[in-house]
Scaffold this motif. Structure first.
Motif, mmCIF file in Angstrom:
data_model
loop_
_atom_site.group_PDB
_atom_site.id
_atom_site.type_symbol
_atom_site.label_atom_id
_atom_site.label_comp_id
_atom_site.label_asym_id
_atom_site.label_seq_id
_atom_site.Cartn_x
_atom_site.Cartn_y
_atom_site.Cartn_z
ATOM 1 N N ASP A 285 59.244 -61.290 -42.193
ATOM 2 C CA ASP A 285 60.411 -60.776 -41.473
ATOM 3 C C ASP A 285 60.868 -61.811 -40.451
ATOM 4 O O ASP A 285 60.038 -62.339 -39.696
ATOM 5 N N PRO A 286 62.161 -62.099 -40.370
ATOM 6 C CA PRO A 286 62.632 -63.011 -39.321
ATOM 7 C C PRO A 286 62.675 -62.297 -37.974
ATOM 8 O O PRO A 286 62.955 -61.103 -37.900
ATOM 9 N N CYS A 287 62.359 -63.009 -36.932
ATOM 10 C CA CYS A 287 62.417 -62.403 -35.603
ATOM 11 C C CYS A 287 63.868 -62.171 -35.195
ATOM 12 O O CYS A 287 64.803 -62.789 -35.715
ATOM 13 N N ILE A 288 64.067 -61.272 -34.259
ATOM 14 C CA ILE A 288 65.385 -60.951 -33.689
ATOM 15 C C ILE A 288 65.249 -61.004 -32.173
ATOM 16 O O ILE A 288 64.125 -61.030 -31.639
ATOM 17 N N PRO A 289 66.357 -61.037 -31.425
ATOM 18 C CA PRO A 289 66.255 -61.120 -29.954
ATOM 19 C C PRO A 289 65.368 -60.043 -29.328
ATOM 20 O O PRO A 289 64.721 -60.296 -28.305
ATOM 21 N N ALA A 290 65.314 -58.870 -29.929
ATOM 22 C CA ALA A 290 64.495 -57.792 -29.363
ATOM 23 C C ALA A 290 63.009 -58.125 -29.404
ATOM 24 O O ALA A 290 62.211 -57.475 -28.703
ATOM 25 N N CYS A 291 62.609 -59.119 -30.219
ATOM 26 C CA CYS A 291 61.200 -59.503 -30.302
ATOM 27 C C CYS A 291 60.786 -60.439 -29.166
ATOM 28 O O CYS A 291 59.585 -60.615 -28.924
ATOM 29 N N CYS A 292 61.772 -61.023 -28.476
ATOM 30 C CA CYS A 292 61.457 -62.078 -27.509
ATOM 31 C C CYS A 292 60.548 -61.597 -26.386
ATOM 32 O O CYS A 292 59.691 -62.345 -25.910
ATOM 33 N N HIS A 293 60.700 -60.357 -25.961
ATOM 34 C CA HIS A 293 59.950 -59.911 -24.780
ATOM 35 C C HIS A 293 58.454 -59.771 -25.043
ATOM 36 O O HIS A 293 57.666 -59.718 -24.094
ATOM 37 N N TYR A 294 58.019 -59.736 -26.334
ATOM 38 C CA TYR A 294 56.584 -59.712 -26.611
ATOM 39 C C TYR A 294 56.138 -60.899 -27.463
ATOM 40 O O TYR A 294 54.971 -60.983 -27.854
ATOM 41 N N CYS A 295 57.041 -61.838 -27.759
ATOM 42 C CA CYS A 295 56.691 -63.040 -28.518
ATOM 43 C C CYS A 295 55.943 -64.013 -27.602
ATOM 44 O O CYS A 295 56.419 -64.340 -26.510
ATOM 45 N N LYS A 314 47.429 -52.322 -33.158
ATOM 46 C CA LYS A 314 46.600 -51.157 -33.459
ATOM 47 C C LYS A 314 47.320 -50.320 -34.505
ATOM 48 O O LYS A 314 48.455 -50.623 -34.898
ATOM 49 N N ARG A 315 46.656 -49.260 -34.966
ATOM 50 C CA ARG A 315 47.237 -48.440 -36.036
ATOM 51 C C ARG A 315 48.657 -47.990 -35.721
ATOM 52 O O ARG A 315 49.530 -47.994 -36.583
ATOM 53 N N GLU A 316 48.863 -47.572 -34.483
ATOM 54 C CA GLU A 316 50.141 -46.965 -34.110
ATOM 55 C C GLU A 316 51.329 -47.900 -34.297
ATOM 56 O O GLU A 316 52.453 -47.432 -34.515
ATOM 57 N N ASN A 317 51.113 -49.220 -34.204
ATOM 58 C CA ASN A 317 52.249 -50.127 -34.378
ATOM 59 C C ASN A 317 52.134 -51.010 -35.619
ATOM 60 O O ASN A 317 53.102 -51.677 -35.990
ATOM 61 N N VAL A 318 50.968 -51.015 -36.286
ATOM 62 C CA VAL A 318 50.803 -51.826 -37.502
ATOM 63 C C VAL A 318 51.175 -51.021 -38.752
ATOM 64 O O VAL A 318 51.735 -51.579 -39.704
ATOM 65 N N LEU A 319 50.927 -49.728 -38.781
ATOM 66 C CA LEU A 319 51.216 -48.929 -39.970
ATOM 67 C C LEU A 319 52.690 -48.568 -40.138
ATOM 68 O O LEU A 319 53.200 -48.589 -41.260
ATOM 69 N N PRO A 320 53.428 -48.216 -39.080
ATOM 70 C CA PRO A 320 54.860 -47.854 -39.271
ATOM 71 C C PRO A 320 55.708 -49.013 -39.768
ATOM 72 O O PRO A 320 55.403 -50.189 -39.499
ATOM 73 N N ASN A 321 56.781 -48.707 -40.460
ATOM 74 C CA ASN A 321 57.684 -49.731 -40.997
ATOM 75 C C ASN A 321 58.766 -50.063 -39.977
ATOM 76 O O ASN A 321 59.942 -49.734 -40.141
ATOM 77 N N ARG A 322 58.369 -50.712 -38.891
ATOM 78 C CA ARG A 322 59.324 -51.157 -37.884
ATOM 79 C C ARG A 322 58.678 -52.245 -37.026
ATOM 80 O O ARG A 322 57.463 -52.268 -36.842
ATOM 81 N N LYS A 323 59.514 -53.123 -36.521
ATOM 82 C CA LYS A 323 59.018 -54.163 -35.620
ATOM 83 C C LYS A 323 58.516 -53.525 -34.333
ATOM 84 O O LYS A 323 58.933 -52.416 -33.958
ATOM 85 N N HIS A 324 57.617 -54.215 -33.656
ATOM 86 C CA HIS A 324 57.026 -53.657 -32.442
ATOM 87 C C HIS A 324 58.044 -53.631 -31.301
ATOM 88 O O HIS A 324 59.003 -54.378 -31.288
ATOM 89 N N GLY A 325 57.760 -52.775 -30.361
ATOM 90 C CA GLY A 325 58.630 -52.704 -29.175
ATOM 91 C C GLY A 325 59.882 -51.909 -29.380
ATOM 92 O O GLY A 325 60.777 -51.960 -28.560
#
Length: 325
Positions: A285-295, A314-325
Motif C-alpha cells: 500500500d502506498p502511504c498517504i499524508p494521514a500516515c505521516c504522524h505515525y511514520c 497488535k491485533r486491533e490494528n493489524v487485522l482490520p482492512n484499514r491503515k493505522h490511525g
C-alpha cells in the motif's frame, strides 16, 4: 521431516494395537464394563492412528495444479475423523453402562485386571508424552492430536485403576458402571474438542496464537519503511501457513525496492518458524499524508505532517482492512 512423522505415527499405531489387545484380555478376565470402556477407546486409537498415517502420507505430497496450497488440509480431516470415532465410543460406553446398571454384576479376577490396566497405562503415558513433545517440535497437528488423545486415555485409565482397587477392597460393584459413565462423559468431551478443532481448521478460522506470534516477530524487527501492517489473514495447511496482508510503504519507492522490503518480511517470519513453511501474499500500500504522524522514517523527503508517536502493532490494528490511525 514427513518421513519421520510417518514413522512416528506408525509406531503409535503398533503400540496402540498391542495395548488394545491387552485391555480386551483384561475385559474378558474381569467382565468389567469400565475396562470395556477403556478398551473401546483404545480401538479408536488404532483406527485414528491408521487414518493419521494416511493423512501424513497425503500431506507429504507436493503441490500440484489441483492443490496449489498442498495437501496439508487433510490433517484436519484426520483429527475430525478421530473426534467422530471418539464421540461414537463415548455413546457406546454410556449404552453399555446403562445395561450394567439394570443387570447383575459379573465381576471376577479384579486383581489381574488392575495389573493389566496398570501396565497399559504406563506404556501409554510414555507414548503420549513422546507424541505431544515431537508433535510440537515438528508443528504436526496430527501427531500432537494423537498424543493428546492418548494422554486422555492415560488419565481415564488412572481413574479406572482407582475404581477397580476400590471395588476389590470394598466389594461395591456398582462403582463399575458408575465409573464407566464418568469415563464416557470425558471421552465425549474430548471427541467434541477434536471435532471443533477440525471444523475450525477446515473453515479457516483464524488461529489467534499464530497471529500474535507473527505480529510479535514483525514488531521486534520492525523497519522504519514498514509504516504499518493491516488486513492480515492466516490460513493453516498441515504444518504450513499462508498469510495475506497489506503493508504500507513510502509511495516513492521503486518497484525493486518495494519488492525487497516485502521479501524481507517473508524471510524474517520463515526464519522464526523453523519447522514450517510460511507463504506470504503481501499487497503493498502506498502511504498517504494521514500516515505521516505515525511514520518513523526520519529522513522522509515528502513528509507533510510532523511525527506524533509510534503506533504499536497488535491485533486491533493489524487485522482490520484499514491503515493505522
Amino acid at each position: 521431516m514427513l518421513r519421520k512423522e510417518f514413522r512416528i505415527i506408525l509406531l503409535s499405531l503398533l503400540v496402540s494395537f498391542l495395548l488394545t489387545a491387552a485391555k480386551f484380555t483384561a475385559y474378558f478376565l474381569t467382565h468389567s464394563v469400565a475396562i470395556l470402556s477403556d478398551a473401546l477407546e483404545s480401538i479408536i486409537n488404532v483406527v485414528a492412528g491408521a487414518f493419521a498415517s494416511y493423512s501424513i502420507f497425503l500431506a507429504g505430497k507436493p503441490r500440484d495444479e489441483n492443490h496449489p496450497y498442498g495437501h496439508g488440509k487433510v490433517e484436519f480431516f484426520s483429527i475430525g475423523f478421530e473426534g467422530a470415532m471418539i464421540f461414537i465410543a463415548g455413546c457406546l460406553i454410556w449404552v453399555k453402562a446403562a445395561q450394567y446398571f439394570w443387570g447383575e454384576s459379573q465381576l471376577r479376577e479384579v486383581t489381574q485386571g488392575i495389573w493389566l490396566i496398570s501396565a497399559t497405562t504406563l506404556v501409554n503415558l510414555f507414548l503420549g508424552l513422546y507424541l505431544v513433545r515431537v508433535g510440537r517440535r515438528l508443528s504436526s497437528i496430527t501427531i500432537s492430536g494423537n498424543g493428546q488423545h492418548i494422554m486422555t486415555d492415560v488419565y481415564s485409565s488412572l481413574g479406572l485403576i482407582v475404581a477397580l482397587a476400590a471395588i476389590h477392597f470394598t466389594g461395591w460393584t456398582w462403582l463399575d458402571p458408575a465409573v464407566s459413565v464418568i469415563m464416557g462423559g470425558l471421552i465425549l468431551r474430548k471427541g467434541y474438542q477434536l471435532l471443533r478443532r477440525s471444523v475450525s481448521g477446515l473453515m479457516d478460522e483464524t488461529d489467534m496464537q499464530v497471529v500474535d506470534r507473527v505480529i510479535q516477530i514483525l514488531r521486534a524487527h520492525r523497519r522504519d519503511t514498514w509504516i504499518d501492517v493491516h488486513n492480515m489473514r492466516v490460513q493453516q495447511y498441515g504444518n504450513n501457513y499462508h498469510i495475506d496482508c497489506h503493508v504500507t510503504l513510502p509511495y516513492y519507492l521503486e518497484l525493486s525496492q518495494a519488492h525487497d522490503e516485502l521479501k524481507a518480511i517473508e524471510m524474517l517470519v520463515n526464519r522464526e518458524f523453523p519447522n514450517s513453511e510460511v507463504e506470504f501474499f503481501i499487497h503493498p500500500d502506498p502511504c498517504i499524508p494521514a500516515c505521516c504522524h505515525y511514520c518513523q522514517l526520519a529522513q522522509c523527503p515528502v513528509r507533510s505532517e510532523a511525527f506524533t508517536g509510534k503506533i504499536t502493532w497488535k491485533r486491533e490494528n493489524v487485522l482490520p482492512n484499514r491503515k493505522h490511525g
